[in-house]
Design a protein around this motif. Structure first.
Motif, PDB file in Angstrom:
ATOM      1  N   ASP A  59      41.453  -4.718  77.811  1.00 52.11           N
ATOM      2  CA  ASP A  59      42.678  -5.482  77.536  1.00 52.11           C
ATOM      3  C   ASP A  59      43.315  -5.965  78.846  1.00 52.11           C
ATOM      4  O   ASP A  59      42.743  -5.799  79.925  1.00 52.11           O
ATOM      5  CB  ASP A  59      43.657  -4.657  76.685  1.00 52.11           C
ATOM      6  CG  ASP A  59      44.177  -3.415  77.407  1.00 52.11           C
ATOM      7  OD1 ASP A  59      44.021  -3.307  78.643  1.00 52.11           O
ATOM      8  OD2 ASP A  59      44.755  -2.544  76.727  1.00 52.11           O
ATOM      9  N   THR A  65      40.446  -0.354  74.866  1.00 51.62           N
ATOM     10  CA  THR A  65      41.367   0.026  73.786  1.00 51.62           C
ATOM     11  C   THR A  65      40.687   0.684  72.596  1.00 51.62           C
ATOM     12  O   THR A  65      41.301   1.446  71.878  1.00 51.62           O
ATOM     13  CB  THR A  65      42.159  -1.198  73.305  1.00 51.62           C
ATOM     14  OG1 THR A  65      41.231  -2.227  72.952  1.00 51.62           O
ATOM     15  CG2 THR A  65      43.082  -1.720  74.397  1.00 51.62           C
ATOM     16  N   LYS A  66      39.417   0.395  72.376  1.00 46.07           N
ATOM     17  CA  LYS A  66      38.676   1.009  71.271  1.00 46.07           C
ATOM     18  C   LYS A  66      37.380   1.586  71.821  1.00 46.07           C
ATOM     19  O   LYS A  66      36.734   0.974  72.666  1.00 46.07           O
ATOM     20  CB  LYS A  66      38.327  -0.034  70.207  1.00 46.07           C
ATOM     21  CG  LYS A  66      39.503  -0.733  69.566  1.00 46.07           C
ATOM     22  CD  LYS A  66      39.004  -1.707  68.493  1.00 46.07           C
ATOM     23  CE  LYS A  66      40.128  -2.539  67.945  1.00 46.07           C
ATOM     24  NZ  LYS A  66      40.312  -3.805  68.626  1.00 46.07           N
ATOM     25  N   GLU A  67      36.987   2.743  71.324  1.00 50.52           N
ATOM     26  CA  GLU A  67      35.754   3.380  71.787  1.00 50.52           C
ATOM     27  C   GLU A  67      34.544   2.482  71.551  1.00 50.52           C
ATOM     28  O   GLU A  67      33.645   2.391  72.388  1.00 50.52           O
ATOM     29  CB  GLU A  67      35.565   4.715  71.063  1.00 50.52           C
ATOM     30  CG  GLU A  67      34.415   5.542  71.600  1.00 50.52           C
ATOM     31  CD  GLU A  67      34.262   6.858  70.877  1.00 50.52           C
ATOM     32  OE1 GLU A  67      33.108   7.261  70.671  1.00 50.52           O
ATOM     33  OE2 GLU A  67      35.279   7.470  70.493  1.00 50.52           O
ATOM     34  N   LYS A  68      34.524   1.806  70.414  1.00 53.40           N
ATOM     35  CA  LYS A  68      33.384   0.938  70.082  1.00 53.40           C
ATOM     36  C   LYS A  68      33.373  -0.364  70.890  1.00 53.40           C
ATOM     37  O   LYS A  68      32.465  -1.171  70.750  1.00 53.40           O
ATOM     38  CB  LYS A  68      33.398   0.598  68.585  1.00 53.40           C
ATOM     39  CG  LYS A  68      33.097   1.795  67.697  1.00 53.40           C
ATOM     40  CD  LYS A  68      31.641   2.171  67.758  1.00 53.40           C
ATOM     41  CE  LYS A  68      31.304   3.273  66.779  1.00 53.40           C
ATOM     42  NZ  LYS A  68      29.915   3.666  66.833  1.00 53.40           N
ATOM     43  N   ASN A  69      34.403  -0.584  71.742  1.00 50.84           N
ATOM     44  CA  ASN A  69      34.406  -1.753  72.621  1.00 50.84           C
ATOM     45  C   ASN A  69      33.542  -1.548  73.852  1.00 50.84           C
ATOM     46  O   ASN A  69      33.534  -2.363  74.759  1.00 50.84           O
ATOM     47  CB  ASN A  69      35.835  -2.121  73.032  1.00 50.84           C
ATOM     48  CG  ASN A  69      36.511  -3.026  72.014  1.00 50.84           C
ATOM     49  OD1 ASN A  69      35.891  -3.444  71.040  1.00 50.84           O
ATOM     50  ND2 ASN A  69      37.773  -3.324  72.233  1.00 50.84           N
ATOM     51  N   SER A  78      29.751  -5.087  69.566  1.00 49.17           N
ATOM     52  CA  SER A  78      31.182  -4.784  69.498  1.00 49.17           C
ATOM     53  C   SER A  78      31.656  -4.919  68.050  1.00 49.17           C
ATOM     54  O   SER A  78      31.049  -5.649  67.258  1.00 49.17           O
ATOM     55  CB  SER A  78      31.973  -5.732  70.402  1.00 49.17           C
ATOM     56  OG  SER A  78      31.829  -7.074  69.975  1.00 49.17           O
ATOM     57  N   PRO A  79      32.740  -4.226  67.664  1.00 47.68           N
ATOM     58  CA  PRO A  79      33.220  -4.299  66.279  1.00 47.68           C
ATOM     59  C   PRO A  79      33.523  -5.720  65.817  1.00 47.68           C
ATOM     60  O   PRO A  79      33.302  -6.053  64.654  1.00 47.68           O
ATOM     61  CB  PRO A  79      34.496  -3.453  66.302  1.00 47.68           C
ATOM     62  CG  PRO A  79      34.336  -2.535  67.462  1.00 47.68           C
ATOM     63  CD  PRO A  79      33.543  -3.294  68.472  1.00 47.68           C
ATOM     64  N   CYS A  80      33.987  -6.563  66.735  1.00 49.98           N
ATOM     65  CA  CYS A  80      34.325  -7.948  66.386  1.00 49.98           C
ATOM     66  C   CYS A  80      33.093  -8.841  66.300  1.00 49.98           C
ATOM     67  O   CYS A  80      33.160  -9.965  65.798  1.00 49.98           O
ATOM     68  CB  CYS A  80      35.297  -8.513  67.424  1.00 49.98           C
ATOM     69  SG  CYS A  80      34.613  -8.482  69.106  1.00 49.98           S
ATOM     70  N   THR A 199      40.057   4.253  80.176  1.00 46.76           N
ATOM     71  CA  THR A 199      40.779   4.700  78.971  1.00 46.76           C
ATOM     72  C   THR A 199      42.179   5.200  79.334  1.00 46.76           C
ATOM     73  O   THR A 199      42.483   5.406  80.498  1.00 46.76           O
ATOM     74  CB  THR A 199      40.001   5.824  78.266  1.00 46.76           C
ATOM     75  OG1 THR A 199      39.767   6.901  79.170  1.00 46.76           O
ATOM     76  CG2 THR A 199      38.686   5.308  77.734  1.00 46.76           C
TER      77      THR A 199
END
Length: 199
Positions: A59, A65-69, A78-80, A199
Protein backbone atom coordinates in the motif's frame (compact mmCIF):
# COMPACT_ATOMS: atom_id res chain seq x y z
CA UNK A 1 14.46 -0.28 -28.03
CA UNK A 2 14.73 -1.24 -24.35
CA UNK A 3 15.97 1.27 -21.79
CA UNK A 4 18.90 -0.09 -19.78
CA UNK A 5 18.79 1.12 -16.18
CA UNK A 6 21.31 1.61 -13.41
CA UNK A 7 20.68 1.11 -9.70
CA UNK A 8 18.39 3.78 -8.27
CA UNK A 9 17.10 4.94 -11.66
CA UNK A 10 13.37 5.47 -12.18
CA UNK A 11 11.61 5.44 -15.51
CA UNK A 12 8.06 5.85 -16.82
CA UNK A 13 6.30 2.72 -18.02
CA UNK A 14 2.83 3.78 -19.15
CA UNK A 15 3.37 7.48 -19.91
CA UNK A 16 5.55 6.84 -22.94
CA UNK A 17 3.76 3.64 -23.99
CA UNK A 18 0.21 4.60 -24.86
CA UNK A 19 -2.31 1.82 -24.30
CA UNK A 20 0.03 -0.29 -22.16
CA UNK A 21 -2.22 -2.05 -19.64
CA UNK A 22 -0.44 -5.38 -19.15
CA UNK A 23 3.22 -6.08 -18.50
CA UNK A 24 5.37 -9.14 -17.97
CA UNK A 25 8.22 -8.88 -15.49
CA UNK A 26 10.97 -11.32 -16.39
CA UNK A 27 13.71 -12.31 -13.96
CA UNK A 28 16.80 -14.24 -14.94
CA UNK A 29 20.03 -15.55 -13.44
CA UNK A 30 22.69 -18.16 -14.04
CA UNK A 31 24.58 -20.27 -11.51
CA UNK A 32 28.23 -19.22 -11.38
CA UNK A 33 30.99 -21.77 -11.93
CA UNK A 34 32.60 -22.96 -8.72
CA UNK A 35 36.04 -24.50 -8.51
CA UNK A 36 36.67 -27.51 -6.31
CA UNK A 37 39.57 -29.84 -5.71
CA UNK A 38 39.05 -33.36 -6.93
CA UNK A 39 41.16 -36.51 -6.92
CA UNK A 40 42.65 -35.58 -10.32
CA UNK A 41 43.11 -31.86 -9.58
CA UNK A 42 40.82 -28.84 -9.80
CA UNK A 43 37.48 -29.07 -11.53
CA UNK A 44 34.79 -26.54 -12.35
CA UNK A 45 31.08 -27.11 -11.93
CA UNK A 46 27.92 -25.08 -11.58
CA UNK A 47 26.07 -24.90 -8.30
CA UNK A 48 22.53 -26.26 -8.32
CA UNK A 49 20.72 -23.13 -7.10
CA UNK A 50 16.94 -22.75 -6.99
CA UNK A 51 16.03 -19.05 -7.03
CA UNK A 52 12.43 -17.99 -6.51
CA UNK A 53 10.95 -14.73 -7.82
CA UNK A 54 8.17 -13.06 -5.85
CA UNK A 55 5.95 -9.99 -6.00
CA UNK A 56 4.69 -8.11 -2.94
CA UNK A 57 1.65 -5.86 -3.40
CA UNK A 58 2.18 -2.93 -1.03
CA UNK A 59 0.00 0.00 0.00
CA UNK A 60 0.95 3.69 0.09
CA UNK A 61 2.86 3.27 3.35
CA UNK A 62 4.85 0.32 1.98
CA UNK A 63 2.88 -2.31 3.89
CA UNK A 64 1.70 -5.73 2.78
CA UNK A 65 -1.95 -5.31 3.75
CA UNK A 66 -3.08 -8.88 3.01
CA UNK A 67 -1.11 -12.09 3.47
CA UNK A 68 -2.24 -13.35 0.06
CA UNK A 69 -0.78 -10.17 -1.54
CA UNK A 70 2.52 -12.05 -1.54
CA UNK A 71 2.70 -13.75 -4.95
CA UNK A 72 5.36 -16.46 -5.06
CA UNK A 73 5.98 -20.17 -5.75
CA UNK A 74 3.45 -21.23 -3.08
CA UNK A 75 0.82 -18.58 -3.98
CA UNK A 76 0.86 -18.01 -7.73
CA UNK A 77 -1.95 -15.45 -7.94
CA UNK A 78 -3.00 -12.35 -5.98
CA UNK A 79 -6.59 -12.36 -4.63
CA UNK A 80 -7.56 -9.62 -7.11
CA UNK A 81 -6.09 -11.59 -10.03
CA UNK A 82 -3.95 -8.67 -11.19
CA UNK A 83 -0.58 -10.31 -10.44
CA UNK A 84 0.11 -13.88 -11.62
CA UNK A 85 3.34 -15.89 -11.27
CA UNK A 86 3.87 -18.27 -14.20
CA UNK A 87 5.57 -20.97 -12.10
CA UNK A 88 8.76 -22.11 -10.41
CA UNK A 89 12.05 -22.73 -12.24
CA UNK A 90 14.25 -25.02 -10.15
CA UNK A 91 17.71 -24.49 -11.68
CA UNK A 92 18.20 -21.20 -13.57
CA UNK A 93 19.70 -23.14 -16.49
CA UNK A 94 19.10 -22.07 -20.08
CA UNK A 95 18.63 -18.78 -21.90
CA UNK A 96 15.93 -16.18 -21.34
CA UNK A 97 13.83 -15.45 -18.29
CA UNK A 98 13.95 -18.04 -15.53
CA UNK A 99 10.69 -16.87 -13.97
CA UNK A 100 8.00 -14.42 -15.07
CA UNK A 101 5.27 -12.49 -13.31
CA UNK A 102 2.37 -11.04 -15.29
CA UNK A 103 0.71 -7.82 -14.10
CA UNK A 104 -2.60 -6.44 -15.33
CA UNK A 105 -2.12 -2.78 -14.38
CA UNK A 106 -5.82 -1.94 -14.78
CA UNK A 107 -6.82 -4.64 -12.25
CA UNK A 108 -4.33 -3.67 -9.54
CA UNK A 109 -6.53 -2.56 -6.60
CA UNK A 110 -6.64 1.13 -5.74
CA UNK A 111 -5.08 0.49 -2.32
CA UNK A 112 -1.96 -1.05 -3.91
CA UNK A 113 0.63 1.62 -4.74
CA UNK A 114 3.68 -0.57 -5.35
CA UNK A 115 4.43 -4.05 -6.67
CA UNK A 116 7.83 -4.97 -5.26
CA UNK A 117 9.90 -7.68 -6.99
CA UNK A 118 12.22 -9.90 -4.98
CA UNK A 119 14.27 -13.07 -5.49
CA UNK A 120 15.22 -15.59 -2.80
CA UNK A 121 17.40 -18.71 -2.84
CA UNK A 122 15.33 -21.73 -1.85
CA UNK A 123 16.70 -23.72 1.12
CA UNK A 124 19.78 -21.46 1.17
CA UNK A 125 20.75 -22.24 4.77
CA UNK A 126 20.83 -26.02 4.36
CA UNK A 127 22.56 -25.77 0.99
CA UNK A 128 24.96 -23.03 2.20
CA UNK A 129 24.20 -20.86 -0.84
CA UNK A 130 24.08 -17.11 -1.38
CA UNK A 131 23.89 -14.64 -4.26
CA UNK A 132 27.67 -14.63 -4.61
CA UNK A 133 27.08 -17.95 -6.40
CA UNK A 134 24.81 -16.31 -9.00
CA UNK A 135 25.85 -14.37 -12.10
CA UNK A 136 24.12 -12.44 -14.87
CA UNK A 137 21.06 -11.63 -12.75
CA UNK A 138 18.56 -9.19 -14.27
CA UNK A 139 15.01 -7.93 -14.20
CA UNK A 140 13.22 -6.73 -17.31
CA UNK A 141 9.76 -5.48 -18.22
CA UNK A 142 8.07 -6.64 -21.42
CA UNK A 143 4.97 -5.63 -23.31
CA UNK A 144 3.28 -9.05 -23.68
CA UNK A 145 1.12 -7.81 -26.57
CA UNK A 146 4.14 -7.78 -28.89
CA UNK A 147 6.86 -9.31 -26.65
CA UNK A 148 8.85 -6.05 -26.79
CA UNK A 149 11.36 -5.48 -24.01
CA UNK A 150 10.70 -2.04 -22.52
CA UNK A 151 13.32 -1.84 -19.79
CA UNK A 152 16.15 -3.95 -18.38
CA UNK A 153 18.15 -3.69 -15.18
CA UNK A 154 21.25 -5.86 -14.90
CA UNK A 155 22.26 -6.53 -11.29
CA UNK A 156 26.03 -6.09 -11.37
CA UNK A 157 26.82 -5.42 -7.68
CA UNK A 158 28.45 -8.05 -5.52
CA UNK A 159 25.77 -9.80 -3.49
CA UNK A 160 28.04 -12.32 -1.77
CA UNK A 161 26.59 -13.40 1.57
CA UNK A 162 23.09 -12.19 0.65
CA UNK A 163 20.26 -14.72 0.45
CA UNK A 164 17.60 -12.39 -0.98
CA UNK A 165 17.48 -9.55 -3.49
CA UNK A 166 14.94 -6.75 -3.75
CA UNK A 167 15.40 -6.14 -7.45
CA UNK A 168 12.87 -3.47 -8.44
CA UNK A 169 9.33 -2.17 -8.16
CA UNK A 170 6.43 -1.07 -10.32
CA UNK A 171 4.71 1.91 -8.66
CA UNK A 172 1.98 4.48 -9.25
CA UNK A 173 2.89 8.14 -9.81
CA UNK A 174 0.39 10.82 -10.83
CA UNK A 175 -1.96 8.30 -12.43
CA UNK A 176 0.81 6.55 -14.37
CA UNK A 177 2.98 3.51 -13.64
CA UNK A 178 6.76 3.77 -13.27
CA UNK A 179 9.65 1.38 -12.59
CA UNK A 180 12.33 1.81 -9.94
CA UNK A 181 15.60 -0.16 -10.21
CA UNK A 182 16.43 -1.08 -6.58
CA UNK A 183 19.02 -3.88 -6.56
CA UNK A 184 19.43 -4.26 -2.79
CA UNK A 185 20.68 -7.42 -1.12
CA UNK A 186 19.13 -8.77 2.07
CA UNK A 187 19.46 -11.58 4.59
CA UNK A 188 16.23 -13.55 4.42
CA UNK A 189 16.28 -17.33 4.23
CA UNK A 190 12.72 -17.51 2.86
CA UNK A 191 10.36 -15.12 1.06
CA UNK A 192 8.00 -15.26 4.06
CA UNK A 193 10.82 -13.86 6.24
CA UNK A 194 11.47 -11.04 3.76
CA UNK A 195 7.73 -10.31 3.60
CA UNK A 196 7.66 -9.69 7.37
CA UNK A 197 9.59 -6.48 6.77
CA UNK A 198 6.51 -5.12 5.05
CA UNK A 199 3.84 -6.03 7.63
Amino acid sequence: MAISLVKGQKVDLTKGNAGLTRITVGLGWDPAEIESKGFFGKKKSKANIDCDASALLLDGSGKLTKEKNLVCFHNLKSPCGSVVHTGDNLTGEGDGDDEQINIDLQRVPADVERVLMAVNIYDCENRKQDFGMIKSAYIRVLNPANNTELIRFNLTDSYAGMTALVVGEIYRHNGEWKFNAIGEGAHAAHINILARRYT
